[in-house]
Design a protein around this motif. Structure first.
Motif, PDB file in Angstrom:
ATOM      1  N   TRP A   1      -7.966  -2.220   1.591  1.00  0.00           N
ATOM      2  CA  TRP A   1      -9.020  -3.193   1.524  1.00  0.00           C
ATOM      3  C   TRP A   1      -8.823  -4.219   0.495  1.00  0.00           C
ATOM      4  O   TRP A   1      -8.925  -5.435   0.513  1.00  0.00           O
ATOM      5  CB  TRP A   1     -10.375  -2.700   1.628  1.00  0.00           C
ATOM      6  CG  TRP A   1     -11.362  -3.579   1.253  1.00  0.00           C
ATOM      7  CD1 TRP A   1     -12.328  -3.724   0.445  1.00  0.00           C
ATOM      8  CD2 TRP A   1     -11.642  -4.505   2.120  1.00  0.00           C
ATOM      9  NE1 TRP A   1     -13.252  -4.705   0.560  1.00  0.00           N
ATOM     10  CE2 TRP A   1     -12.827  -5.556   1.678  1.00  0.00           C
ATOM     11  CE3 TRP A   1     -11.045  -5.423   3.149  1.00  0.00           C
ATOM     12  CZ2 TRP A   1     -13.556  -6.681   2.341  1.00  0.00           C
ATOM     13  CZ3 TRP A   1     -11.675  -6.669   3.820  1.00  0.00           C
ATOM     14  CH2 TRP A   1     -12.841  -7.184   3.223  1.00  0.00           C
ATOM     15  N   ARG A   2      -8.483  -3.595  -0.806  1.00  0.00           N
ATOM     16  CA  ARG A   2      -8.152  -4.530  -1.827  1.00  0.00           C
ATOM     17  C   ARG A   2      -7.062  -5.431  -1.949  1.00  0.00           C
ATOM     18  O   ARG A   2      -7.116  -6.649  -2.317  1.00  0.00           O
ATOM     19  CB  ARG A   2      -8.284  -3.740  -3.208  1.00  0.00           C
ATOM     20  CG  ARG A   2      -8.181  -4.478  -4.516  1.00  0.00           C
ATOM     21  CD  ARG A   2      -8.160  -3.456  -5.624  1.00  0.00           C
ATOM     22  NE  ARG A   2      -9.428  -2.779  -5.758  1.00  0.00           N
ATOM     23  CZ  ARG A   2     -10.631  -3.090  -6.343  1.00  0.00           C
ATOM     24  NH1 ARG A   2     -10.572  -4.299  -7.157  1.00  0.00           N
ATOM     25  NH2 ARG A   2     -11.681  -2.335  -6.210  1.00  0.00           N
TER      26      ARG A   2
ATOM     27  N   PRO B   1      -3.540   0.139  -5.503  1.00  0.00           N
ATOM     28  CA  PRO B   1      -4.754  -0.388  -4.900  1.00  0.00           C
ATOM     29  C   PRO B   1      -4.738  -0.070  -3.369  1.00  0.00           C
ATOM     30  O   PRO B   1      -3.751   0.466  -2.950  1.00  0.00           O
ATOM     31  CB  PRO B   1      -4.485  -1.872  -4.962  1.00  0.00           C
ATOM     32  CG  PRO B   1      -3.192  -2.190  -5.081  1.00  0.00           C
ATOM     33  CD  PRO B   1      -2.764  -1.101  -5.890  1.00  0.00           C
ATOM     34  N   ASN B   2      -5.862   0.074  -2.736  1.00  0.00           N
ATOM     35  CA  ASN B   2      -6.213   0.493  -1.407  1.00  0.00           C
ATOM     36  C   ASN B   2      -5.800  -0.640  -0.546  1.00  0.00           C
ATOM     37  O   ASN B   2      -5.692  -1.780  -0.915  1.00  0.00           O
ATOM     38  CB  ASN B   2      -7.663   1.190  -1.246  1.00  0.00           C
ATOM     39  CG  ASN B   2      -8.705   0.359  -1.697  1.00  0.00           C
ATOM     40  OD1 ASN B   2      -8.519  -1.091  -1.691  1.00  0.00           O
ATOM     41  ND2 ASN B   2      -9.810   0.525  -2.096  1.00  0.00           N
TER      42      ASN B   2
ATOM     43  N   VAL C   1      -9.200 -10.102  -7.859  1.00  0.00           N
ATOM     44  CA  VAL C   1      -9.969  -8.893  -7.273  1.00  0.00           C
ATOM     45  C   VAL C   1      -9.533  -7.673  -8.120  1.00  0.00           C
ATOM     46  O   VAL C   1      -9.378  -6.583  -7.572  1.00  0.00           O
ATOM     47  CB  VAL C   1      -9.855  -8.791  -5.798  1.00  0.00           C
ATOM     48  CG1 VAL C   1     -10.099  -9.771  -5.256  1.00  0.00           C
ATOM     49  CG2 VAL C   1      -8.124  -8.690  -5.343  1.00  0.00           C
ATOM     50  N   GLY C   2      -9.522  -7.715  -9.278  1.00  0.00           N
ATOM     51  CA  GLY C   2      -9.076  -6.591 -10.239  1.00  0.00           C
ATOM     52  C   GLY C   2      -7.894  -5.947 -10.302  1.00  0.00           C
ATOM     53  O   GLY C   2      -7.519  -4.839 -10.199  1.00  0.00           O
ATOM     54  N   MET C   3      -6.918  -6.863  -9.699  1.00  0.00           N
ATOM     55  CA  MET C   3      -5.346  -6.347  -9.729  1.00  0.00           C
ATOM     56  C   MET C   3      -4.539  -7.229 -10.395  1.00  0.00           C
ATOM     57  O   MET C   3      -4.815  -8.383 -10.897  1.00  0.00           O
ATOM     58  CB  MET C   3      -4.997  -6.341  -8.221  1.00  0.00           C
ATOM     59  CG  MET C   3      -5.882  -5.418  -7.285  1.00  0.00           C
ATOM     60  SD  MET C   3      -5.236  -5.629  -5.424  1.00  0.00           S
ATOM     61  CE  MET C   3      -3.734  -5.850  -5.379  1.00  0.00           C
TER      62      MET C   3
ATOM     63  N   ASP D   1      -4.854 -11.046 -12.426  1.00  0.00           N
ATOM     64  CA  ASP D   1      -6.232 -10.200 -12.127  1.00  0.00           C
ATOM     65  C   ASP D   1      -7.003 -10.616 -11.054  1.00  0.00           C
ATOM     66  O   ASP D   1      -8.176 -10.873 -11.205  1.00  0.00           O
ATOM     67  CB  ASP D   1      -7.018 -10.066 -13.465  1.00  0.00           C
ATOM     68  CG  ASP D   1      -6.270  -9.218 -14.564  1.00  0.00           C
ATOM     69  OD1 ASP D   1      -5.147  -8.928 -14.588  1.00  0.00           O
ATOM     70  OD2 ASP D   1      -6.542  -9.025 -15.608  1.00  0.00           O
TER      71      ASP D   1
ATOM     72  N   ARG E   1       0.949  -1.170   0.008  1.00  0.00           N
ATOM     73  CA  ARG E   1      -0.009   0.128   0.076  1.00  0.00           C
ATOM     74  C   ARG E   1       0.743   1.543   0.046  1.00  0.00           C
ATOM     75  O   ARG E   1       0.495   2.205  -0.555  1.00  0.00           O
ATOM     76  CB  ARG E   1      -0.828   0.004   1.090  1.00  0.00           C
ATOM     77  CG  ARG E   1      -1.955   1.182   1.403  1.00  0.00           C
ATOM     78  CD  ARG E   1      -2.957   1.249   0.043  1.00  0.00           C
ATOM     79  NE  ARG E   1      -3.664   2.271   0.234  1.00  0.00           N
ATOM     80  CZ  ARG E   1      -3.455   3.647  -0.248  1.00  0.00           C
ATOM     81  NH1 ARG E   1      -2.531   3.618  -1.149  1.00  0.00           N
ATOM     82  NH2 ARG E   1      -4.233   4.603  -0.310  1.00  0.00           N
TER      83      ARG E   1
ATOM     84  N   ARG F   1      -4.178  -1.606 -10.063  1.00  0.00           N
ATOM     85  CA  ARG F   1      -5.495  -1.832 -10.293  1.00  0.00           C
ATOM     86  C   ARG F   1      -5.664  -1.806 -11.800  1.00  0.00           C
ATOM     87  O   ARG F   1      -5.166  -1.023 -12.392  1.00  0.00           O
ATOM     88  CB  ARG F   1      -6.288  -0.769  -9.743  1.00  0.00           C
ATOM     89  CG  ARG F   1      -6.491  -0.627  -8.160  1.00  0.00           C
ATOM     90  CD  ARG F   1      -7.555   0.075  -7.623  1.00  0.00           C
ATOM     91  NE  ARG F   1      -8.790  -0.154  -8.070  1.00  0.00           N
ATOM     92  CZ  ARG F   1     -10.145   0.589  -7.832  1.00  0.00           C
ATOM     93  NH1 ARG F   1      -9.901   1.577  -7.201  1.00  0.00           N
ATOM     94  NH2 ARG F   1     -11.222   0.083  -8.451  1.00  0.00           N
TER      95      ARG F   1
ATOM     96  N   ARG G   1      -8.060  -8.299   0.677  1.00  0.00           N
ATOM     97  CA  ARG G   1      -8.652  -9.335   0.035  1.00  0.00           C
ATOM     98  C   ARG G   1      -7.956 -10.148  -0.903  1.00  0.00           C
ATOM     99  O   ARG G   1      -7.796 -11.485  -0.935  1.00  0.00           O
ATOM    100  CB  ARG G   1      -9.887  -8.913  -0.940  1.00  0.00           C
ATOM    101  CG  ARG G   1     -11.018  -8.266   0.149  1.00  0.00           C
ATOM    102  CD  ARG G   1     -12.280  -7.939  -0.739  1.00  0.00           C
ATOM    103  NE  ARG G   1     -11.922  -6.937  -1.764  1.00  0.00           N
ATOM    104  CZ  ARG G   1     -12.670  -6.617  -2.820  1.00  0.00           C
ATOM    105  NH1 ARG G   1     -13.634  -7.338  -2.946  1.00  0.00           N
ATOM    106  NH2 ARG G   1     -12.216  -5.550  -3.506  1.00  0.00           N
ATOM    107  N   ARG G   2      -6.923  -9.481  -1.714  1.00  0.00           N
ATOM    108  CA  ARG G   2      -6.113 -10.224  -2.394  1.00  0.00           C
ATOM    109  C   ARG G   2      -5.120 -11.226  -1.699  1.00  0.00           C
ATOM    110  O   ARG G   2      -4.872 -12.258  -2.126  1.00  0.00           O
ATOM    111  CB  ARG G   2      -5.047  -9.343  -3.502  1.00  0.00           C
ATOM    112  CG  ARG G   2      -4.026 -10.217  -4.366  1.00  0.00           C
ATOM    113  CD  ARG G   2      -3.647  -9.065  -5.194  1.00  0.00           C
ATOM    114  NE  ARG G   2      -2.875  -9.634  -6.171  1.00  0.00           N
ATOM    115  CZ  ARG G   2      -1.775 -10.003  -6.193  1.00  0.00           C
ATOM    116  NH1 ARG G   2      -1.147  -9.707  -5.296  1.00  0.00           N
ATOM    117  NH2 ARG G   2      -0.814 -10.599  -7.295  1.00  0.00           N
TER     118      ARG G   2
END
Length: 225
Positions: free
Chosen positions: A174-175, A171-172, A204-206, A202, A147, A164, A178-179
């Protein structure tokens, strides 16, 4: 008063006789109290005067399309980064567990009230210390450090960044969390199925991209303005 001249006759409305009321160009008298008829206005502007400017409706200009997200780093580079991150977490966890065990062994025996000496047990069991420190180091490395800097230790060594996919930005928290959690589930599934394939990215969108590709993307966006 001279004789022989008749007195002048004046109309009832107070105006004298119209000397231009006779002849072929005579105009009928206008009734009192009505304004004169206006001349018809010409559709053309007076000479030397520009016609009024007609404002055109505002039409927004289309913004140039942004370049696509940098491609995912190839599987071998990402797999090596995962190995480095796990080696860091497991190495520090194992070192902490060994240190706790050595501290317990070199501690002085505890003498009970009945006079029997007993060896002091470790403050934390070996496996608890190992797993606890490993998870803590992994979280700090792949969430907190990523982060702040955009990469973990393993990805930083291999010149990679985590971005992202849609907005191509850092990314933040929280993302990243989750990853990090889904990474353990994904790893457990691929290990059980004996098919360790890291070609699919990719999460969680990363995605993990190479640093030079990210620099090229940023230069292209700066050029667009």
């Amino acid at each position: 008063m001279a004789q022989g001249y008749p007195p002048p006759q004046y109309p009832q409305n107070g105006y004298g006789p119209n000397p231009y009321g006779q002849g072929p160009y005579a105009q009928p008298p206008q009734p009192y109290g009505q304004p004169p008829q206006p001349y018809p206005q010409s559709p053309y502007p007076p000479q030397g005067q520009q016609p009024p400017y007609q404002q055109q409706p505002y039409q927004p200009q289309a913004q140039p399309a942004l370049p696509p997200c940098p491609p995912e780093a190839y599987a071998g580079r990402r797999f090596l980064a995962i190995v480095l991150d796990f080696a860091l977490a497991f190495g520090l966890g194992f070192a902490a567990a060994i240190a706790d065990d050595n501290t317990a062994k070199h501690a002085k025996p505890v003498v009970h009230a009945v006079g029997h000496a007993a060896v002091q047990s470790p403050v934390v069991p070996f496996w608890v210390a190992f797993l606890g420190v490993s998870l803590l180091v992994s979280f700090l490395n792949q969430v907190v450090l990523a982060r702040l800097t955009g990469f973990s230790v393993g990805k930083g060594i291999l010149a990679m960044r985590v971005v992202r996919r849609k907005r191509v930005m850092r990314p933040n928290t929280w993302r990243l969390t989750r990853r990090w959690l889904l990474g353990f589930v994904y790893l457990a599934v691929v290990l059980i199925s004996e098919d360790f394939d890291v070609s699919e990215g990719d999460i969680v969108g990363m995605r993990s991209v190479r640093w030079k590709h990210l620099q090229e993307y940023q230069q292209a966006v700066a050029w667009l303005g």
